[in-house]
Design an enzyme around this catalytic site. Sequence first.
Site, mmCIF file in Angstrom:
data_model
loop_
_atom_site.group_PDB
_atom_site.id
_atom_site.type_symbol
_atom_site.label_atom_id
_atom_site.label_comp_id
_atom_site.label_asym_id
_atom_site.label_seq_id
_atom_site.Cartn_x
_atom_site.Cartn_y
_atom_site.Cartn_z
ATOM 1 N N GLN A 5 0.844 -1.192 0.000
ATOM 2 C CA GLN A 5 0.000 0.000 0.000
ATOM 3 C C GLN A 5 0.880 1.243 0.000
ATOM 4 O O GLN A 5 1.798 1.367 0.809
ATOM 5 C CB GLN A 5 -0.908 -0.015 1.237
ATOM 6 C CG GLN A 5 -1.961 1.067 1.252
ATOM 7 C CD GLN A 5 -2.775 1.023 2.538
ATOM 8 O OE1 GLN A 5 -2.325 1.501 3.573
ATOM 9 N NE2 GLN A 5 -3.955 0.440 2.477
ATOM 10 N N TYR A 7 -5.513 10.850 4.888
ATOM 11 C CA TYR A 7 -4.178 11.089 4.348
ATOM 12 C C TYR A 7 -4.269 12.018 3.129
ATOM 13 O O TYR A 7 -5.352 12.458 2.758
ATOM 14 C CB TYR A 7 -3.491 9.767 4.028
ATOM 15 C CG TYR A 7 -3.201 8.946 5.269
ATOM 16 C CD1 TYR A 7 -2.430 9.480 6.306
ATOM 17 C CD2 TYR A 7 -3.716 7.665 5.437
ATOM 18 C CE1 TYR A 7 -2.176 8.759 7.464
ATOM 19 C CE2 TYR A 7 -3.465 6.931 6.586
ATOM 20 C CZ TYR A 7 -2.697 7.487 7.599
ATOM 21 O OH TYR A 7 -2.452 6.771 8.751
ATOM 22 N N ARG A 15 -7.597 2.332 -2.309
ATOM 23 C CA ARG A 15 -8.271 2.356 -1.008
ATOM 24 C C ARG A 15 -9.023 3.678 -0.946
ATOM 25 O O ARG A 15 -8.430 4.740 -0.775
ATOM 26 C CB ARG A 15 -7.230 2.263 0.101
ATOM 27 C CG ARG A 15 -7.799 2.238 1.507
ATOM 28 C CD ARG A 15 -8.408 0.907 1.843
ATOM 29 N NE ARG A 15 -8.390 0.637 3.268
ATOM 30 C CZ ARG A 15 -9.125 -0.313 3.831
ATOM 31 N NH1 ARG A 15 -9.930 -1.055 3.106
ATOM 32 N NH2 ARG A 15 -9.056 -0.534 5.127
ATOM 33 N N GLY A 70 -8.705 -8.030 8.850
ATOM 34 C CA GLY A 70 -7.398 -7.621 9.327
ATOM 35 C C GLY A 70 -7.080 -8.131 10.714
ATOM 36 O O GLY A 70 -6.380 -9.123 10.888
ATOM 37 N N ARG A 71 -7.627 -7.461 11.735
ATOM 38 C CA ARG A 71 -7.265 -7.782 13.119
ATOM 39 C C ARG A 71 -7.602 -9.217 13.506
ATOM 40 O O ARG A 71 -6.876 -9.846 14.273
ATOM 41 C CB ARG A 71 -7.940 -6.797 14.078
ATOM 42 C CG ARG A 71 -7.326 -5.404 14.035
ATOM 43 C CD ARG A 71 -8.079 -4.440 14.943
ATOM 44 N NE ARG A 71 -7.444 -3.130 14.984
ATOM 45 C CZ ARG A 71 -7.622 -2.183 14.064
ATOM 46 N NH1 ARG A 71 -8.422 -2.412 13.039
ATOM 47 N NH2 ARG A 71 -7.014 -1.014 14.161
#
Length: 312
Positions: free
Chosen positions: A68, A141, A189, A283-284
């Site tokens: 990424q 971002y 993303r 993910g987690r």
Amino acid sequence: MSHRGSASTTPLVHAGAIWVLSSAATTLCATRDAQPHAKPLSHTTMTSRVSSWRLPLCTPRAPPVFVQLSHAGSATTKALTGTLPLAPSAVTCPGAKVGHPLPRPMDAEDIARVPSLFSAAARRARMAGFDGVEIHAAHGYLLDQFLSPLTNHRHDSYGGPLENRARLLVEVVSAVRAELPSGYPVSVRLGGCDYLSGGNTIADAVALARLVEATGASLISVSGGMCYYGRPGLEDTPGWFADSSTPIRSAVDVPVLLAGGIKTGAAAEELLERGACDLAGIGRAILNRPAWGKRETTKLGAARDHGATSTK
């Protein structure tokens, strides 16, 4: 567990196994880092060093590995980068810590450098052996800062209407796509909806998805904009951004990935079955339990066998 198939920023579930892995938050160069641990794909970074990030995963049965690419914009600090952070306008993101310094508004020269930074990083990622790249345009971002009217107060061709605010993202996707072979996957993303008053709406998210698809994105990974990667009040609801991913999926032909709060194979299957996404990002749950894929596949298989038996 895939309906149309391709890539993401988290492990994905496909046919009961981990389908692809991504190294998240890899920055374009050292002055664009958001976190002290972020790894820069800078002009001075040797490809051999970049390759070492991927090598531990390169086994005959390893899934594809994506990297990424991100520019932090105002989300970083001078203490981390040694220079004043850049942003579309001299405003901080919603929810920024008290005392976070105002960024320097980018001039035309600053903006013109961004697509080449992304494309050069993408080239090095491919040279290093990664199987795909993902452009980070979410979670507050830089590219997301340009997309959102909450942080983009410009009055030139990069500000104002959505088409102008999306101009830099389109230029980045175009530059990355042109740098790579036609079949090499490029994911975006996308933090299309801010879920905040005065920010981008779900309709804006759909329009942005169409734009990045038309520019060459192979996959759209749906997440949050200026709400970052969470939805307060929905912590226990799998697929936090399903209200965005569902209309996006209806509007584009490339695969759509949805992540956020998906902890079980059954939850992923339910989101896929109701058309919220083509790929489920986990993910987690996998980071916390490396055998997650095997466990959830077994549970889903048992549930299907039970259902088949009960209908006989």
